[in-house]
Design an enzyme around this catalytic site. Structure first.
Site, PDB file in Angstrom:
ATOM      1  N   SER A 162       0.827  -1.208   0.000  1.00  0.00           N
ATOM      2  CA  SER A 162       0.000   0.000   0.000  1.00  0.00           C
ATOM      3  C   SER A 162       0.865   1.264   0.000  1.00  0.00           C
ATOM      4  O   SER A 162       1.592   1.500  -0.959  1.00  0.00           O
ATOM      5  CB  SER A 162      -0.959  -0.040   1.187  1.00  0.00           C
ATOM      6  OG  SER A 162      -1.863   1.012   1.094  1.00  0.00           O
ATOM      7  N   ASP A 186      -0.472  -4.027  -3.948  1.00  0.00           N
ATOM      8  CA  ASP A 186      -1.608  -3.107  -4.000  1.00  0.00           C
ATOM      9  C   ASP A 186      -1.212  -1.696  -3.557  1.00  0.00           C
ATOM     10  O   ASP A 186      -1.686  -1.199  -2.518  1.00  0.00           O
ATOM     11  CB  ASP A 186      -2.798  -3.623  -3.178  1.00  0.00           C
ATOM     12  CG  ASP A 186      -4.113  -3.103  -3.755  1.00  0.00           C
ATOM     13  OD1 ASP A 186      -4.162  -2.891  -4.978  1.00  0.00           O
ATOM     14  OD2 ASP A 186      -5.077  -2.909  -3.002  1.00  0.00           O
ATOM     15  N   HIS A 256      -7.795  -5.276  -0.225  1.00  0.00           N
ATOM     16  CA  HIS A 256      -6.485  -4.636  -0.173  1.00  0.00           C
ATOM     17  C   HIS A 256      -5.454  -5.606   0.425  1.00  0.00           C
ATOM     18  O   HIS A 256      -4.362  -5.775  -0.105  1.00  0.00           O
ATOM     19  CB  HIS A 256      -6.628  -3.393   0.706  1.00  0.00           C
ATOM     20  CG  HIS A 256      -5.543  -2.382   0.557  1.00  0.00           C
ATOM     21  ND1 HIS A 256      -5.027  -2.013  -0.659  1.00  0.00           N
ATOM     22  CD2 HIS A 256      -4.893  -1.634   1.496  1.00  0.00           C
ATOM     23  CE1 HIS A 256      -4.106  -1.092  -0.454  1.00  0.00           C
ATOM     24  NE2 HIS A 256      -3.993  -0.852   0.838  1.00  0.00           N
TER      25      HIS A 256
END
Lengths: 457, 255
Positions: A162, A186, A256
């Site tokens: 992330s 992600d 996610h």
């Protein structure tokens, strides 16, 4: 004999060594904060925790000014950084230890966990985004120290989750594409979507950048960012993840977080997931992208840790968007077949096909219902059938044709030949065939497949 | 008509010859918009309103708020109930008639859909076998696995009269049960029977237009595999068990 295999020996050695090491030095873990810190906000503090095969479960805190004061940090081994992302509740990521252990089981490396939980824990996301630059400065400084001691930049691999993916990107940008590899799991979308390459991760940040997208419609990044971008299940919604907010916090993080679990699964290498370069997920599901001739004998790239084997051809290609589908839980890998159906109905027929493979009491079904397919006379349709497990060799196959119409005539699909070719095609596994089938709508037809022979149509 | 009658049911009900339902609505005259009747309760109390109607806009429909109408709702419901209970004919009441009409319409739709779905002919189920006139042959051989033959190399057509006939029947049954080939299949013949090896010939008849047919449906690949997959499905204990691996076939000419 005490040890029956080398793996057993290694495990034993690790346990013993950990015991010895742990006795000498306390184990450090990622900073554990709570919601209170998130509400009042936390000031940035970057801690680097070293794990090696000797201390696989016991982190050693590195001194960023003098990293080599830690005797276990070995310059001759490759170094892998693992960088977490935004922590809205302040809890340490549950997957961090699993990733570290899986990496160390796979390769003898210096695994360095970048703990910036103080800084990532803040209810104000924008504040955390600001901190990513500062973490990158900190890491850059640390890597320079390593470089001074003779560590080669190309032996450095940064795995960022992330916001961690962008931190890896900012750090890599400071070394002019000389970092060996960045794996972005992600990469975060909010505050980064639409930004210039220098303000986010991009493929010039390392020699090789591989990116996985699992939640591009919410917390993730939609556009391709690396040399290869994997869009798992299309990149947006993951199987098994809740579709409504009633499932609580899982609704927000499941898609996610799946990126980490998919990568983690790729590390143990038991069931590789093949990724297919394609212009869109829809084309991939239509079975239009099952050939990987551009990669020569290597075939289609395998998702995850092992994609490095395709580095040279991918860097030459500049950018590749690839797709694959997964199961909702481990094993995530699916078993795919290219299904070619040749029909002889004089009028075109529309519909969906479901295929069930059986072997003994094992059974697996694939619904090819991504869209209604048109079957025209003497025109071969190539479909993609994906099964949640491998049932090979299939002794019995059951086919079902349906149109989805509630009313109206019950149609017949007259199949001249059906051929199921196991994927990936470059493995050249022998396809299964059956000739002359009459599929009545909503009625199952079961048959024994025969090995396909030559064909002139 | 310049002015409009407006009144509340509970106040004056005998002065306007207006139907109950209409009393609560103000209908604009010709080109009127809403009047300013809400402004004054006094004017609303009058059976006939004389307040000016604005005549610029076209036919707005406005409702009138009556200050106190506690009995209105139950009365409407009561009236509706009463009307629904009125007898249409014999013992059939209005609500029954509405229900019957509804059920009837739905049944007609369902019946129509049902008839449509069952009486749709598939064009591929209809064909004229007499238009299939062009012959096409396939020849080949196979080996019987469960037959014991006299070790003699000469052809023995009369060794067992039943065997060629049974084999012929077996081939005919296989092709007659084929969805794609049945309509074109004409004849299966067993030419020679030497030891366990059997020479066979298949005859199909095609329509005059058959270019695509010979390339796909009546190709060697389909005709061969239809037979082969039946042989692979057969019971190995069968006395007419044909060794699937011994099967060969080629497109042939009649001799």
């Amino acid at each position: 004999m005490l040890c029956r295999s080398s793996r057993c020996c290694w495990l034993l050695a690790t346990v013993l060594a950990s015991f010895v090491v742990c006795k000498a030095q306390p184990c450090e873990n990622i900073t554990d904060l709570d919601l209170k810190h998130s509400i009042i906000g936390s000031t940035l503090q970057v801690r680097l925790l070293l794990y090696t095969r000797v201390n696989a479960t016991c982190g050693h805190l590195l001194d960023s000014e003098n990293p080599f004061s830690e005797p276990l940090l070995n310059v001759t081994r490759p170094t892998i950084f693992i960088i977490h992302g935004y922590r809205p509740t302040g809890s340490p990521p549950i997957w961090m230890n699993w990733v570290v252990e899986a990496i160390l089981a796979r390769k003898d490396v210096n695994a360095i966990v970048v703990d910036w939980n103080r800084g990532a824990t803040n209810i104000n996301y924008l504040k955390v985004v600001e901190n990513t630059r500062r973490v990158a400065v900190n890491l850059t400084h640390f890597i320079q120290k390593l470089q001074d001691e003779g560590v080669s930049l190309s032996s450095i691999h940064m795995i960022g989750v992330s916001l961690g993916a962008h931190i890896a990107g900012f750090t890599g940008a400071n070394f002019n594409s000389n970092i060996g590899r960045i794996t972005a799991l992600d990469p975060a979308g909010p505050s980064f979507t639409g930004k210039l390459p220098e303000d986010r991760l991009d493929k010039t940040d390392a020699q090789f950048v591989d990116v996985l997208h699992t939640d591009m419609d919410s917390l993730g990044f939609r556009k391709p960012l690396g040399h290869i971008d994997f869009y798992a299940n299309g990149g947006a919604d993951q199987p098994g993840c809740p579709k409504t907010i009633f499932s609580g916090s899982k609704y927000f993080k499941c898609d996610h977080q799946r990126s980490v679990f998919l990568f983690l699964y790729s590390l143990n290498n038991t069931c590789p997931i093949t990724a297919y370069p394609c212009s869109s997920y829809s084309d991939f599901l239509d079975g239009k992208c099952l050939n990987c001739t551009q990669f020569g004998s290597a075939g289609c790239p395998v998702f995850g840790y092992d994609v490095i084997r395709w580095k040279d051809s991918l860097v030459k290609m500049d950018q590749a968007m690839t797709y694959f589908t997964t199961n909702k839980e481990t094993p995530f890998c699916k078993t795919g077949y290219k299904v070619d159906i040749l029909t002889w109905n004089s009028e075109a027929r529309w519909g969906y096909i479901s295929i069930t493979l059986r072997k003994g009491d094992q059974e697996t079904t694939a619904e090819i219902d991504h869209k209604s397919y048109k079957f025209e006379q003497y025109t071969e349709n190539s479909l993609l059938a994906q099964f949640d497990r491998d049932v090979q060799p299939a002794e019995k196959i059951t086919l079902k044709y349906r149109t989805g119409n509630v009313f109206g005539p019950r149609y017949k699909l007259r199949v001249l030949r059906i051929r199921l070719t196991p994927l990936p095609l470059e493995h050249k596994l022998r396809p299964l065939c059956r000739y002359d089938l009459l599929l009545l709508e909503n009625k199952e037809v079961t048959f024994r497949p025969i090995p396909c022979e030559w064909s002139n149509f | 008509m310049d002015d409009l009658e407006l009144k509340c049911l509970d106040e004056v009900s005998d002065n306007n010859n207006v139907e109950n339902g209409e009393m609560y609505e103000e209908v604009s005259p010709g080109n009127g918009t809403c009047s300013s009747h809400h402004a004054s309760d006094i004017t609303e109390g009058r059976p006939l309103l004389t307040s000016a109607q604005v005549a610029e806009n076209n036919g707005d429909h406005c409702s009138v708020r009556c200050p106190t109408l506690p009995e209105t709702k139950p009365r409407v419901l009561e009236r509706l109930k009463k009307e629904l209970n009125e007898t249409v004919v014999w013992k059939i009441k209005v609500w029954m008639a509405i229900l019957i009409a509804f059920v009837f319409i739905v049944s007609v739709i369902l019946l129509f859909l049902f008839l449509c779905s069952d009486h749709q002919e598939d064009v591929d189920d209809q064909y004229d076998a007499s238009s299939f006139v062009v012959p096409l042959f396939f020849r080949g051989s196979f080996t019987l696995a469960n037959q014991s033959f006299v070790q003699d190399s000469t052809p023995q057509p009369n060794l067992d009269d039943g065997l060629p006939k049974n084999l012929q029947q077996k081939l005919t049954d296989i092709y007659k049960s084929s969805h794609a080939l049945e309509r074109y299949f004409s004849l299966a013949t067993i030419n020679t029977l030497r030891n366990a090896s059997v020479q066979y010939q298949l005859q199909f008849k095609m329509p005059l237009e058959h270019e695509q047919l010979t390339h796909y449906t009546l190709s060697r690949e389909v005709v061969y595999h239809v037979l082969l997959q039946h042989l692979l499905d057969q019971d190995t204990e069968n006395s007419l068990y044909i060794e699937p691996s011994s099967l060969n076939m080629e497109v042939g000419k009649w001799n």
